[in-house]
Scaffold this active site. Structure first.
Site, PDB file in Angstrom:
ATOM      1  N   TRP A 298       7.834   7.531 -29.901  1.00 19.14           N
ATOM      2  CA  TRP A 298       8.191   6.916 -28.628  1.00 19.14           C
ATOM      3  C   TRP A 298       7.008   6.886 -27.680  1.00 19.14           C
ATOM      4  CZ3 TRP A 298      12.404   4.743 -29.978  1.00 19.14           C
ATOM      5  CH2 TRP A 298      13.350   5.409 -30.752  1.00 19.14           C
TER       6      TRP A 298
ATOM      7  N   ASN B 261      18.343   1.049 -13.481  1.00 16.72           N
ATOM      8  CA  ASN B 261      17.057   1.748 -13.319  1.00 16.72           C
ATOM      9  C   ASN B 261      17.176   3.098 -12.628  1.00 16.72           C
ATOM     10  OD1 ASN B 261      15.654  -0.363 -14.430  1.00 16.72           O
ATOM     11  ND2 ASN B 261      15.382  -1.389 -12.453  1.00 16.72           N
TER      12      ASN B 261
ATOM     13  N   LYS C  97      18.523   6.977 -11.621  1.00 14.60           N
ATOM     14  CA  LYS C  97      18.799   8.214 -12.353  1.00 14.60           C
ATOM     15  C   LYS C  97      20.300   8.472 -12.412  1.00 14.60           C
ATOM     16  CE  LYS C  97      18.269  13.186 -11.606  1.00 14.60           C
ATOM     17  NZ  LYS C  97      18.307  13.705 -12.965  1.00 14.60           N
TER      18      LYS C  97
ATOM     19  N   THR D 200      22.368   9.542 -18.228  1.00 13.12           N
ATOM     20  CA  THR D 200      22.634  10.592 -19.212  1.00 13.12           C
ATOM     21  C   THR D 200      23.490  11.706 -18.604  1.00 13.12           C
ATOM     22  OG1 THR D 200      20.566  10.112 -20.341  1.00 13.12           O
ATOM     23  CG2 THR D 200      21.546  12.263 -20.764  1.00 13.12           C
TER      24      THR D 200
ATOM     25  N   GLU E  18      20.700   6.628 -24.846  1.00  8.12           N
ATOM     26  CA  GLU E  18      19.514   5.758 -24.971  1.00  8.12           C
ATOM     27  C   GLU E  18      19.601   4.770 -26.130  1.00  8.12           C
ATOM     28  OE1 GLU E  18      17.565   5.261 -22.683  1.00  8.12           O
ATOM     29  OE2 GLU E  18      16.972   7.080 -21.648  1.00  8.12           O
TER      30      GLU E  18
ATOM     31  N   PHE F 216       6.383  13.298 -31.600  1.00  6.70           N
ATOM     32  CA  PHE F 216       5.171  12.473 -31.535  1.00  6.70           C
ATOM     33  C   PHE F 216       5.477  10.994 -31.461  1.00  6.70           C
ATOM     34  CE2 PHE F 216       4.109  16.453 -33.539  1.00  6.70           C
ATOM     35  CZ  PHE F 216       3.078  16.866 -32.719  1.00  6.70           C
TER      36      PHE F 216
ATOM     37  N   ARG G  42      34.298  16.928 -18.969  1.00  9.05           N
ATOM     38  CA  ARG G  42      35.701  16.666 -18.629  1.00  9.05           C
ATOM     39  C   ARG G  42      36.542  16.529 -19.904  1.00  9.05           C
ATOM     40  NH1 ARG G  42      36.745  11.881 -14.542  1.00  9.05           N
ATOM     41  NH2 ARG G  42      36.468  13.570 -13.056  1.00  9.05           N
TER      42      ARG G  42
HETATM   43  P1  ATP Z   1      19.420  11.599 -16.071  1.00 14.89           P
HETATM   44  O1  ATP Z   1      19.112  12.134 -17.441  1.00 14.89           O
HETATM   45  O2  ATP Z   1      18.864  12.475 -15.009  1.00 14.89           O
HETATM   46  O3  ATP Z   1      20.856  11.253 -15.884  1.00 14.89           O
HETATM   47  P2  ATP Z   1      18.809   8.859 -16.676  1.00 14.89           P
HETATM   48  O4  ATP Z   1      19.442   9.099 -17.979  1.00 14.89           O
HETATM   49  O5  ATP Z   1      19.486   7.876 -15.762  1.00 14.89           O
HETATM   50  O6  ATP Z   1      18.610  10.224 -15.906  1.00 14.89           O
HETATM   51  P3  ATP Z   1      16.507   7.790 -18.020  1.00 14.89           P
HETATM   52  O7  ATP Z   1      16.368   6.326 -17.868  1.00 14.89           O
HETATM   53  O8  ATP Z   1      17.054   8.326 -19.293  1.00 14.89           O
HETATM   54  O9  ATP Z   1      17.328   8.383 -16.778  1.00 14.89           O
HETATM   55  O10 ATP Z   1      15.112   8.439 -17.700  1.00 14.89           O
HETATM   56  C1  ATP Z   1      14.804   9.740 -18.068  1.00 14.89           C
HETATM   57  C2  ATP Z   1      14.056  10.469 -16.990  1.00 14.89           C
HETATM   58  O11 ATP Z   1      13.372   9.611 -16.114  1.00 14.89           O
HETATM   59  C3  ATP Z   1      14.973  11.274 -16.104  1.00 14.89           C
HETATM   60  O12 ATP Z   1      14.396  12.548 -16.037  1.00 14.89           O
HETATM   61  C4  ATP Z   1      14.955  10.621 -14.776  1.00 14.89           C
HETATM   62  O13 ATP Z   1      14.990  11.475 -13.643  1.00 14.89           O
HETATM   63  C5  ATP Z   1      13.678   9.898 -14.778  1.00 14.89           C
HETATM   64  N1  ATP Z   1      13.922   8.700 -13.996  1.00 14.89           N
HETATM   65  C6  ATP Z   1      15.058   7.980 -13.965  1.00 14.89           C
HETATM   66  N2  ATP Z   1      14.961   6.979 -13.087  1.00 14.89           N
HETATM   67  C7  ATP Z   1      13.713   7.068 -12.567  1.00 14.89           C
HETATM   68  C8  ATP Z   1      12.979   6.323 -11.594  1.00 14.89           C
HETATM   69  N3  ATP Z   1      13.528   5.278 -11.010  1.00 14.89           N
HETATM   70  N4  ATP Z   1      11.703   6.711 -11.316  1.00 14.89           N
HETATM   71  C9  ATP Z   1      11.149   7.773 -11.933  1.00 14.89           C
HETATM   72  N5  ATP Z   1      11.786   8.522 -12.854  1.00 14.89           N
HETATM   73  C10 ATP Z   1      13.045   8.176 -13.156  1.00 14.89           C
HETATM   74 MG    MG Z   2      18.819   9.093 -19.928  1.00 14.42          MG
END
Ligand code: ATP
Ligand code: MG
Length: 191
Positions: free
Chosen positions: A85, A28, A30, A33, A120, A83, A42
């Site tokens: 998701w 969960n 961040k 990605t 994703e 549009f 790298r």
């Molecule tokens: P990033 O792209 O920054 O590496 P991620 O791929 O881990 O993040 P995703 O699950 O793809 O995160 O979510 C996409 C967006 O949601 C990102 O901009 C991220 O900052 C935000 N996000 C991720 N985790 C959380 C959280 N726990 N609460 C709120 N927003 C979040």
């Molecule tokens: Mg992501």
């Protein structure tokens, strides 16, 4: 087909000496990605041929990483429809997932890459928009054909079949996120 530059190694040796990894970034927190982008940076520096396919980003999105990837010669495809998701049109979402997976399949089968990132894909699997068994079978076949291929998949809630198949799994854990304090997305950090 990515351009081949001169590096201090021969592709045949590289392929023979490399054990391709199936890598999962889940959880969960961040960083899923952006960690994959760091790996591609790298790998590109080592002369590996990299490609990222993004399931959730819209074709119209142009984030910082898209600009940087272009400069580094890293191929990125954003396949979503602006549009979709929004869960208002599950049939359309399913079709977008299928079209995106078709491109992933094409890249897996091409043998043209050393590192592929399907950003994703895990999310799409966890929402049953694509059958896990079909996806894992395609990945297994690609790794059989090209044992040196590194593959990264990202997204929350990795299904157990994927966890079993993977070599390297990192779970990002949310400890604190600025969103909880009402801080909006910051340029260069989120996009
Ligand atoms: P990033 O792209 O920054 O590496 P991620 O791929 O881990 O993040 P995703 O699950 O793809 O995160 O979510 C996409 C967006 O949601 C990102 O901009 C991220 O900052 C935000 N996000 C991720 N985790 C959380 C959280 N726990 N609460 C709120 N927003 C979040
Ligand atoms: Mg992501």
């Amino acid at each position: 087909m990515p351009k081949e530059k001169k590096y201090k190694w021969r592709r045949e040796d590289y392929q023979e000496q490399t054990r391709g990894l199936l890598i999962v970034h889940t959880g969960n927190g961040k960083g899923k990605t952006t960690c994959a982008l760091g790996l591609m940076m790298r790998a590109a520096g080592q002369g590996l041929r990299c490609c990222m396919i993004q399931f959730m980003k819209s074709r119209n999105d142009r984030y910082g990483e898209h600009v940087s990837a272009e400069k580094l010669g890293i191929e990125v495809h954003t396949m979503g429809d602006g549009f979709t998701w929004d869960t208002k049109n599950p049939e359309q979402d399913r079709q977008t997932a299928r079209n995106t997976w078709n491109l992933c399949t094409e890249k897996l089968r091409s043998g043209d890459y050393d590192l592929l990132v399907f950003d994703e894909l895990v999310y799409v699997l966890s929402y049953d928009m694509l059958p896990v068994a079909e996806v894992l079978e395609e990945i297994r076949a690609a790794r059989d054909r090209q044992p040196s291929l590194h593959l990264v998949v990202t997204g929350r809630d990795a299904p157990k079949e994927l966890i079993e198949a993977a070599d390297l799994i990192t779970e990002m854990t949310e400890v604190k996120h600025p969103f909880q304090a009402g801080i909006r997305a910051q340029r260069g950090i989120e996009f």
